[in-house]
Write a protein that holds these residues in place. Sequence first.
Motif, PDB file in Angstrom:
ATOM      1  N   THR A 114       0.833  -1.194   0.000  1.00 21.16           N
ATOM      2  CA  THR A 114       0.000   0.000   0.000  1.00 21.16           C
ATOM      3  C   THR A 114       0.868   1.244   0.000  1.00 21.16           C
ATOM      4  OG1 THR A 114      -1.807   1.118   1.183  1.00 21.16           O
ATOM      5  CG2 THR A 114      -0.122   0.071   2.532  1.00 21.16           C
ATOM      6  N   ASN A 115       0.238   2.397  -0.216  1.00 22.94           N
ATOM      7  CA  ASN A 115       0.899   3.690  -0.011  1.00 22.94           C
ATOM      8  C   ASN A 115       0.282   4.408   1.182  1.00 22.94           C
ATOM      9  OD1 ASN A 115      -1.557   4.187  -1.193  1.00 22.94           O
ATOM     10  ND2 ASN A 115      -0.805   5.642  -2.702  1.00 22.94           N
ATOM     11  N   ASP A 116      -0.473   3.672   1.995  1.00 19.96           N
ATOM     12  CA  ASP A 116      -1.133   4.226   3.176  1.00 19.96           C
ATOM     13  C   ASP A 116      -0.352   3.807   4.422  1.00 19.96           C
ATOM     14  OD1 ASP A 116      -2.765   4.955   5.277  1.00 19.96           O
ATOM     15  OD2 ASP A 116      -4.618   4.289   4.317  1.00 19.96           O
ATOM     16  N   GLY A 117       0.512   4.681   4.886  1.00 22.41           N
ATOM     17  CA  GLY A 117       1.331   4.372   6.040  1.00 22.41           C
ATOM     18  C   GLY A 117       0.535   4.189   7.310  1.00 22.41           C
ATOM     19  N   GLU A 118      -0.593   4.900   7.436  1.00 22.78           N
ATOM     20  CA  GLU A 118      -1.414   4.756   8.632  1.00 22.78           C
ATOM     21  C   GLU A 118      -1.979   3.343   8.739  1.00 22.78           C
ATOM     22  OE1 GLU A 118      -2.450   7.360  11.214  1.00 22.78           O
ATOM     23  OE2 GLU A 118      -0.416   7.577  10.465  1.00 22.78           O
ATOM     24  N   LEU A 119      -2.492   2.837   7.636  1.00 21.21           N
ATOM     25  CA  LEU A 119      -3.038   1.481   7.656  1.00 21.21           C
ATOM     26  C   LEU A 119      -1.927   0.475   7.900  1.00 21.21           C
ATOM     27  CD1 LEU A 119      -5.643  -0.281   7.096  1.00 21.21           C
ATOM     28  CD2 LEU A 119      -4.605  -0.700   4.886  1.00 21.21           C
ATOM     29  N   GLY A 120      -0.800   0.654   7.221  1.00 25.85           N
ATOM     30  CA  GLY A 120       0.318  -0.260   7.402  1.00 25.85           C
ATOM     31  C   GLY A 120       0.778  -0.307   8.842  1.00 25.85           C
ATOM     32  N   ASN A 121       0.867   0.842   9.477  1.00 26.40           N
ATOM     33  CA  ASN A 121       1.292   0.913  10.865  1.00 26.40           C
ATOM     34  C   ASN A 121       0.301   0.208  11.786  1.00 26.40           C
ATOM     35  OD1 ASN A 121       3.157   2.226  12.936  1.00 26.40           O
ATOM     36  ND2 ASN A 121       1.185   3.009  13.607  1.00 26.40           N
ATOM     37  N   ALA A 122      -1.006   0.368  11.509  1.00 27.02           N
ATOM     38  CA  ALA A 122      -2.026  -0.267  12.342  1.00 27.02           C
ATOM     39  C   ALA A 122      -1.962  -1.787  12.226  1.00 27.02           C
ATOM     40  CB  ALA A 122      -3.409   0.235  11.936  1.00 27.02           C
ATOM     41  N   ILE A 123      -1.733  -2.300  11.022  1.00 27.25           N
ATOM     42  CA  ILE A 123      -1.659  -3.749  10.833  1.00 27.25           C
ATOM     43  C   ILE A 123      -0.480  -4.342  11.599  1.00 27.25           C
ATOM     44  CG2 ILE A 123      -1.209  -5.563   9.116  1.00 27.25           C
ATOM     45  CD1 ILE A 123      -2.839  -3.862   7.134  1.00 27.25           C
ATOM     46  N   LEU A 124       0.625  -3.614  11.641  1.00 29.51           N
ATOM     47  CA  LEU A 124       1.833  -4.119  12.294  1.00 29.51           C
ATOM     48  C   LEU A 124       1.843  -3.880  13.800  1.00 29.51           C
ATOM     49  CD1 LEU A 124       4.487  -2.928   9.671  1.00 29.51           C
ATOM     50  CD2 LEU A 124       3.551  -5.229   9.943  1.00 29.51           C
ATOM     51  N   HIS A 125       0.993  -2.980  14.301  1.00 35.75           N
ATOM     52  CA  HIS A 125       1.036  -2.615  15.712  1.00 35.75           C
ATOM     53  C   HIS A 125       0.520  -3.767  16.581  1.00 35.75           C
ATOM     54  CE1 HIS A 125       0.752  -0.378  19.402  1.00 35.75           C
ATOM     55  NE2 HIS A 125       1.241   0.700  18.818  1.00 35.75           N
ATOM     56  N   PRO A 126       1.289  -4.180  17.588  1.00 30.70           N
ATOM     57  CA  PRO A 126       0.859  -5.300  18.442  1.00 30.70           C
ATOM     58  C   PRO A 126      -0.495  -5.080  19.104  1.00 30.70           C
ATOM     59  CG  PRO A 126       3.161  -4.706  18.885  1.00 30.70           C
ATOM     60  CD  PRO A 126       2.596  -3.637  17.984  1.00 30.70           C
ATOM     61  N   ARG A 127      -0.886  -3.824  19.299  1.00 33.97           N
ATOM     62  CA  ARG A 127      -2.147  -3.518  19.993  1.00 33.97           C
ATOM     63  C   ARG A 127      -3.341  -4.157  19.305  1.00 33.97           C
ATOM     64  NH1 ARG A 127      -3.453   2.635  19.960  1.00 33.97           N
ATOM     65  NH2 ARG A 127      -1.468   2.624  21.086  1.00 33.97           N
ATOM     66  N   TYR A 128      -3.309  -4.240  17.972  1.00 31.84           N
ATOM     67  CA  TYR A 128      -4.485  -4.700  17.239  1.00 31.84           C
ATOM     68  C   TYR A 128      -4.442  -6.187  16.924  1.00 31.84           C
ATOM     69  CZ  TYR A 128      -5.049   0.279  17.011  1.00 31.84           C
ATOM     70  OH  TYR A 128      -5.169   1.605  17.366  1.00 31.84           O
ATOM     71  N   GLU A 129      -3.349  -6.839  17.265  1.00 32.92           N
ATOM     72  CA  GLU A 129      -3.230  -8.293  17.178  1.00 32.92           C
ATOM     73  C   GLU A 129      -3.794  -8.849  15.865  1.00 32.92           C
ATOM     74  OE1 GLU A 129      -4.923 -10.016  20.698  1.00 32.92           O
ATOM     75  OE2 GLU A 129      -3.328  -9.248  21.981  1.00 32.92           O
ATOM     76  N   VAL A 130      -3.305  -8.309  14.763  1.00 37.06           N
ATOM     77  CA  VAL A 130      -3.738  -8.808  13.454  1.00 37.06           C
ATOM     78  C   VAL A 130      -3.131 -10.183  13.226  1.00 37.06           C
ATOM     79  CG1 VAL A 130      -3.602  -8.464  10.966  1.00 37.06           C
ATOM     80  CG2 VAL A 130      -4.081  -6.522  12.471  1.00 37.06           C
ATOM     81  N   ASN A 131      -3.984 -11.173  13.038  1.00 38.48           N
ATOM     82  CA  ASN A 131      -3.513 -12.538  12.829  1.00 38.48           C
ATOM     83  C   ASN A 131      -2.890 -12.708  11.447  1.00 38.48           C
ATOM     84  OD1 ASN A 131      -4.293 -13.559  15.345  1.00 38.48           O
ATOM     85  ND2 ASN A 131      -6.372 -13.999  14.631  1.00 38.48           N
ATOM     86  N   LYS A 132      -1.828 -13.496  11.396  1.00 38.14           N
ATOM     87  CA  LYS A 132      -1.247 -13.924  10.132  1.00 38.14           C
ATOM     88  C   LYS A 132      -1.252 -15.452  10.118  1.00 38.14           C
ATOM     89  CE  LYS A 132       1.249 -10.695  11.300  1.00 38.14           C
ATOM     90  NZ  LYS A 132       1.061  -9.559  12.272  1.00 38.14           N
ATOM     91  N   THR A 133      -1.831 -16.027   9.069  1.00 37.45           N
ATOM     92  CA  THR A 133      -1.956 -17.477   8.973  1.00 37.45           C
ATOM     93  C   THR A 133      -1.011 -18.025   7.915  1.00 37.45           C
ATOM     94  OG1 THR A 133      -4.271 -17.368   9.684  1.00 37.45           O
ATOM     95  CG2 THR A 133      -3.570 -19.383   8.578  1.00 37.45           C
ATOM     96  N   TYR A 134      -0.357 -19.135   8.250  1.00 34.48           N
ATOM     97  CA  TYR A 134       0.628 -19.751   7.360  1.00 34.48           C
ATOM     98  C   TYR A 134       0.321 -21.241   7.199  1.00 34.48           C
ATOM     99  CZ  TYR A 134       3.426 -15.618   8.562  1.00 34.48           C
ATOM    100  OH  TYR A 134       3.870 -14.331   8.769  1.00 34.48           O
ATOM    101  N   GLU A 135       0.725 -21.773   6.050  1.00 36.17           N
ATOM    102  CA  GLU A 135       0.788 -23.212   5.863  1.00 36.17           C
ATOM    103  C   GLU A 135       2.255 -23.596   5.793  1.00 36.17           C
ATOM    104  OE1 GLU A 135      -1.421 -24.446   2.464  1.00 36.17           O
ATOM    105  OE2 GLU A 135      -3.377 -24.053   3.394  1.00 36.17           O
TER     106      GLU A 135
END
Length: 247
Positions: A114-135
């Motif tokens: 993305t070119n949206d740094g605000e969204l990128g920062n929110a996804i990476l911030h531990p506060r929001y606990e965005v899950n990442k799923t892997y196989e």
Amino acid sequence: MEERLQKILAKAGIASRRKAEQLILEGRIRINGHVVTGMGSKADPNRDTITCDGHPLVFEEKIYVLLNKPAGYVTTLSDPQGRPMVSDLLADIPLRLFPVGRLDLDTEGALLMTNDGELGNAILHPRYEVNKTYEAEVSGSPSVDKLKRLESGIEIDGVMTRPAVVRLLRRHKGTTLVEITIHEGKKRQVRKMFQAINHRVLHLRRTAYGNLRLGSLPLGKYRVLNQNDLKKIFTRKIPFTIKNILA
């Protein structure tokens, strides 16, 4: 209206806030011709002239892309070794997009850009606990007890991981396919977690951010995301700073 410089750089799509701080510390940002290196610096983007490496900031239309990254591509926007970069796969998009987080050179799968740094920062911030799923295809046949250790948290590099969600998908001819969901982002974390239970990762693919799944997107291809897609990323709490784009 004045804002913190890191936030302005993120809004302009230069980088996430974390990376923006690095740009400031390196003296690459100027306000009205003066180099600024203080983390508390503020500016008014409507009044002040702000440049990065001598180029004025441009506030572009925001775009969000889900890429199915192939192995062999680095998750950077420049590479001194001349290796293929994920940005090469988005050459037909006339905007500078940066990756949200990273995938190792030999890891495939879902990569948000993305070119949206605000969204990128929110996804990476531990506060929001965005899950990442892997196989993960791993060597051997890890026992149920070993997989439960991954679920409970396991020590890697002297630090305990947070609890994970682990699901056994398939055992086949000396290898096992396991789905694992985490919300941390330590370097090579999934590989190190399986190494800690003595099962080497042979192939790793990220399949989802939150409930935004890679699905049938072909390897090396991307699709542009809409608001409904973005809402699927945040399965717990939507950051207030980006509610306007998810409204």
